[in-house]
Motif scaffolding. Structure first.
Motif, PDB file in Angstrom:
ATOM      1  N   ALA A  77       0.846  -1.178   0.000  1.00  0.00           N
ATOM      2  CA  ALA A  77       0.000   0.000   0.000  1.00  0.00           C
ATOM      3  C   ALA A  77       0.891   1.241   0.000  1.00  0.00           C
ATOM      4  CB  ALA A  77      -0.909   0.000   1.221  1.00  0.00           C
ATOM      5  N   PRO A  78       0.372   2.373  -0.446  1.00  0.00           N
ATOM      6  CA  PRO A  78       1.169   3.598  -0.465  1.00  0.00           C
ATOM      7  C   PRO A  78       1.758   3.920   0.904  1.00  0.00           C
ATOM      8  CG  PRO A  78      -0.854   3.927  -1.687  1.00  0.00           C
ATOM      9  CD  PRO A  78      -0.968   2.583  -1.026  1.00  0.00           C
ATOM     10  N   GLY A  79       3.058   4.151   0.924  1.00  0.00           N
ATOM     11  CA  GLY A  79       3.726   4.521   2.166  1.00  0.00           C
ATOM     12  C   GLY A  79       3.992   3.380   3.122  1.00  0.00           C
ATOM     13  N   LYS A  80       3.694   2.171   2.698  1.00  0.00           N
ATOM     14  CA  LYS A  80       3.894   1.005   3.570  1.00  0.00           C
ATOM     15  C   LYS A  80       4.848   0.005   2.925  1.00  0.00           C
ATOM     16  CE  LYS A  80      -0.526   1.339   5.972  1.00  0.00           C
ATOM     17  NZ  LYS A  80      -1.729   0.596   6.437  1.00  0.00           N
ATOM     18  N   GLN A  81       5.377  -0.881   3.730  1.00  0.00           N
ATOM     19  CA  GLN A  81       6.272  -1.898   3.203  1.00  0.00           C
ATOM     20  C   GLN A  81       5.477  -3.000   2.519  1.00  0.00           C
ATOM     21  OE1 GLN A  81       8.367  -3.386   6.649  1.00  0.00           O
ATOM     22  NE2 GLN A  81       6.872  -4.990   7.000  1.00  0.00           N
ATOM     23  N   ARG A  82       6.174  -3.728   1.674  1.00  0.00           N
ATOM     24  CA  ARG A  82       5.546  -4.846   0.970  1.00  0.00           C
ATOM     25  C   ARG A  82       5.590  -6.084   1.864  1.00  0.00           C
ATOM     26  NH1 ARG A  82       7.100  -4.723  -4.977  1.00  0.00           N
ATOM     27  NH2 ARG A  82       9.110  -4.302  -3.996  1.00  0.00           N
ATOM     28  N   ASP A  83       4.459  -6.719   2.030  1.00  0.00           N
ATOM     29  CA  ASP A  83       4.354  -7.880   2.920  1.00  0.00           C
ATOM     30  C   ASP A  83       3.685  -9.050   2.201  1.00  0.00           C
ATOM     31  OD1 ASP A  83       3.524  -5.643   5.573  1.00  0.00           O
ATOM     32  OD2 ASP A  83       5.429  -6.692   5.281  1.00  0.00           O
ATOM     33  N   MET A  84       4.067 -10.260   2.600  1.00  0.00           N
ATOM     34  CA  MET A  84       3.366 -11.439   2.101  1.00  0.00           C
ATOM     35  C   MET A  84       2.020 -11.526   2.804  1.00  0.00           C
ATOM     36  SD  MET A  84       4.273 -15.525   2.175  1.00  0.00           S
ATOM     37  CE  MET A  84       5.673 -15.509   1.078  1.00  0.00           C
ATOM     38  N   ILE A  85       0.974 -11.775   2.045  1.00  0.00           N
ATOM     39  CA  ILE A  85      -0.353 -11.921   2.620  1.00  0.00           C
ATOM     40  C   ILE A  85      -0.900 -13.339   2.506  1.00  0.00           C
ATOM     41  CG2 ILE A  85      -1.026  -9.501   2.458  1.00  0.00           C
ATOM     42  CD1 ILE A  85      -2.539 -10.297  -0.154  1.00  0.00           C
ATOM     43  N   VAL A  86      -0.434 -14.089   1.519  1.00  0.00           N
ATOM     44  CA  VAL A  86      -0.861 -15.482   1.377  1.00  0.00           C
ATOM     45  C   VAL A  86       0.323 -16.282   0.851  1.00  0.00           C
ATOM     46  CG1 VAL A  86      -2.404 -17.123   0.227  1.00  0.00           C
ATOM     47  CG2 VAL A  86      -3.278 -14.889   0.927  1.00  0.00           C
ATOM     48  N   GLY A  87       0.632 -17.382   1.527  1.00  0.00           N
ATOM     49  CA  GLY A  87       1.634 -18.316   1.040  1.00  0.00           C
ATOM     50  C   GLY A  87       0.947 -19.602   0.609  1.00  0.00           C
ATOM     51  N   ILE A  88       1.405 -20.159  -0.493  1.00  0.00           N
ATOM     52  CA  ILE A  88       0.790 -21.376  -1.028  1.00  0.00           C
ATOM     53  C   ILE A  88       1.907 -22.388  -1.277  1.00  0.00           C
ATOM     54  CG2 ILE A  88      -0.684 -22.341  -2.831  1.00  0.00           C
ATOM     55  CD1 ILE A  88      -0.895 -19.025  -3.432  1.00  0.00           C
ATOM     56  N   THR A  89       1.841 -23.529  -0.607  1.00  0.00           N
ATOM     57  CA  THR A  89       2.865 -24.528  -0.812  1.00  0.00           C
ATOM     58  C   THR A  89       2.490 -25.461  -1.960  1.00  0.00           C
ATOM     59  OG1 THR A  89       1.944 -26.158   0.709  1.00  0.00           O
ATOM     60  CG2 THR A  89       3.367 -24.462   1.662  1.00  0.00           C
ATOM     61  N   SER A  90       3.470 -26.159  -2.467  1.00  0.00           N
ATOM     62  CA  SER A  90       3.227 -27.061  -3.594  1.00  0.00           C
ATOM     63  C   SER A  90       2.408 -28.277  -3.192  1.00  0.00           C
ATOM     64  CB  SER A  90       4.551 -27.495  -4.216  1.00  0.00           C
ATOM     65  OG  SER A  90       5.373 -28.108  -3.247  1.00  0.00           O
ATOM     66  N   ASP A  91       2.310 -28.558  -1.904  1.00  0.00           N
ATOM     67  CA  ASP A  91       1.475 -29.677  -1.444  1.00  0.00           C
ATOM     68  C   ASP A  91       0.140 -29.200  -0.906  1.00  0.00           C
ATOM     69  OD1 ASP A  91       3.518 -30.310   1.541  1.00  0.00           O
ATOM     70  OD2 ASP A  91       2.553 -28.512   0.773  1.00  0.00           O
ATOM     71  N   GLY A  92      -0.221 -27.946  -1.242  1.00  0.00           N
ATOM     72  CA  GLY A  92      -1.586 -27.495  -1.014  1.00  0.00           C
ATOM     73  C   GLY A  92      -1.862 -26.779   0.287  1.00  0.00           C
ATOM     74  N   PHE A  93      -0.844 -26.519   1.088  1.00  0.00           N
ATOM     75  CA  PHE A  93      -1.070 -25.790   2.330  1.00  0.00           C
ATOM     76  C   PHE A  93      -1.104 -24.295   2.027  1.00  0.00           C
ATOM     77  CE2 PHE A  93      -1.276 -25.206   6.757  1.00  0.00           C
ATOM     78  CZ  PHE A  93      -0.474 -24.128   7.098  1.00  0.00           C
ATOM     79  N   ILE A  94      -2.135 -23.633   2.550  1.00  0.00           N
ATOM     80  CA  ILE A  94      -2.315 -22.208   2.309  1.00  0.00           C
ATOM     81  C   ILE A  94      -2.254 -21.474   3.640  1.00  0.00           C
ATOM     82  CG2 ILE A  94      -3.883 -20.446   1.418  1.00  0.00           C
ATOM     83  CD1 ILE A  94      -5.063 -22.735  -0.359  1.00  0.00           C
ATOM     84  N   GLN A  95      -1.388 -20.494   3.721  1.00  0.00           N
ATOM     85  CA  GLN A  95      -1.213 -19.743   4.957  1.00  0.00           C
ATOM     86  C   GLN A  95      -1.510 -18.275   4.700  1.00  0.00           C
ATOM     87  OE1 GLN A  95      -0.448 -20.841   8.237  1.00  0.00           O
ATOM     88  NE2 GLN A  95      -1.180 -18.754   8.524  1.00  0.00           N
TER      89      GLN A  95
END
Length: 115
Positions: free
Chosen positions: A39-57
């Motif tokens: 977002a403007p003025g903010k750092q870039r962050d991971m919001i969703v991680g997706i593993t190759s074996d289907g785990f979503i964080q």
């Protein structure tokens, strides 16, 4: 491997969008693929991680509203965003964590949530 994001746009609060990210090469070597946003003025962050074996964080800020998926055969990663809020307005990127750590990014796609 380079990533091209698409699917962003202007949406009203409470609406939905589906983002896509197409890779220039195989992604099946990447155990984790991530969606990030800045977002403007903010750092870039991971919001969703997706593993190759289907785990979503998902991160706490999007849990219950956003989910990710990947189709390694199509070299594509997806982000389904529901119940969008104005604070979700940002540029969205996909990446694999090592490239992210080395600060290699695509152009991203702009998502604007506004009435």
């Amino acid at each position: 491997v380079q990533f091209v994001e698409s699917g962003g746009g202007l949406v009203q609060p409470g609406g939905s969008l589906r983002l896509s990210c197409v890779a220039s090469g195989n992604i099946d070597d990447f155990y984790i693929m991530g969606w990030y946003r800045q977002a403007p003025g903010k750092q870039r962050d991971m919001i969703v991680g997706i593993t190759s074996d289907g785990f979503i964080q998902p991160s706490n800020s999007v849990k219950g509203r956003f989910t990710g998926s990947r189709d390694d055969a199509k070299r594509t990663v997806y982000l389904q965003m529901d119940s969008l809020k104005p604070e979700d307005t940002a540029v969205y990127y996909c990446n694999e964590p090592q490239a992210a750590a080395n600060d290699f990014w695509g152009q991203g796609t702009q998502v604007t949530v506004s009435s």
